[in-house]
Enzyme design. Structure first.
Site, PDB file in Angstrom:
ATOM      1  N   SER A   9       0.680  -1.070  -0.025  1.00 31.71           N
ATOM      2  CA  SER A   9      -0.027   0.055   0.072  1.00 31.71           C
ATOM      3  C   SER A   9       0.763   1.438  -0.039  1.00 31.71           C
ATOM      4  O   SER A   9       0.540   2.332  -0.457  1.00 31.71           O
ATOM      5  CB  SER A   9      -0.822   0.180   1.172  1.00 31.71           C
ATOM      6  OG  SER A   9      -1.904  -1.195   1.355  1.00 31.71           O
ATOM      7  N   THR A  10       2.102   1.416   0.574  1.00 32.50           N
ATOM      8  CA  THR A  10       2.806   2.574   0.540  1.00 32.50           C
ATOM      9  C   THR A  10       4.286   2.197   0.187  1.00 32.50           C
ATOM     10  O   THR A  10       4.699   0.976  -0.025  1.00 32.50           O
ATOM     11  CB  THR A  10       3.100   3.094   2.038  1.00 32.50           C
ATOM     12  OG1 THR A  10       3.644   1.918   2.868  1.00 32.50           O
ATOM     13  CG2 THR A  10       1.439   3.360   2.677  1.00 32.50           C
TER      14      THR A  10
END
Length: 196
Positions: A9-10
């Site tokens: 996600s990041t």
């Protein structure tokens, strides 16, 4: 051809666990993406567009492919329409059968529920931190003295664009600092602020 798709996600997160599992699954090509599942995923879209009949898309886990059941169904139907296959390493299901498609959707529901619980816990933690007077979010990269100068320059009528260029920040950042300084908005934005 067997394609692997790894997603986190990041930028700070690492795909090495997924990458190793996809490599062990003998994927010919592995695509890595560092973006939240709720945002556009250009590498996944590119990968889906390049699939041909007989190809296989291998993922480490269902929630790496989609975070909502609707998205999961859309992607799996798209793969099936091409004549390709979808396989999850950690969830051994055959999406070519009615039972497999049902299990896929159940796993999608579980992933979506888990994501909602995590979001709820994060928001509750942020709310408690706010009540204790703690700052939420990233600290400003601009030193406090520069922020004070920026606010004074805005008060003097200097265009925001020029101030932003001088301090190496965007016009929107300057506008936000000014609005906070005059009390028209506060530093906290987003869902946590709405709870207060």
């Amino acid at each position: 051809m067997r394609y692997g798709y790894a997603r986190v996600s990041t930028i700070e997160q690492d795909t090495s666990l997924q990458f190793a599992a996809l490599k062990a699954a003998l994927c010919d090509r592995i695509i890595e993406e560092k973006v939240s599942a709720v945002k556009p995923r250009p590498k996944l879209e590119e990968l889906l567009a390049s699939l041909r009949p007989g190809d296989e898309l291998v993922i480490y886990k269902i929630d790496r492919l989609a975070r909502s059941v609707r998205d999961l169904v859309r992607i799996s139907e798209r793969i099936e329409a091409i004549g390709a296959k979808l396989r999850s390493i950690t969830e051994p299901i055959d999406v070519g059968t009615p039972m497999g498609r049902m299990v896929l959707q159940i796993l999608g529901v579980v992933a979506e529920f888990e994501r909602s619980l995590i979001r709820e816990r994060c928001m509750a933690g942020q709310l408690e931190a706010l009540k204790k007077g703690k700052l939420i979010g990233r600290p400003s990269k601009m030193p406090l003295q520069d922020q004070n100068e920026v606010i004074q320059l805005v008060g003097c009528g200097i265009p925001l664009k020029d101030i932003g260029a001088a301090y190496g920040v965007s016009e929107a950042t300057i506008r936000r600092m000014h609005l906070v300084a005059i009390g028209k908005t506060d530093r906290f934005t987003g869902p946590v602020r709405k709870l207060l």
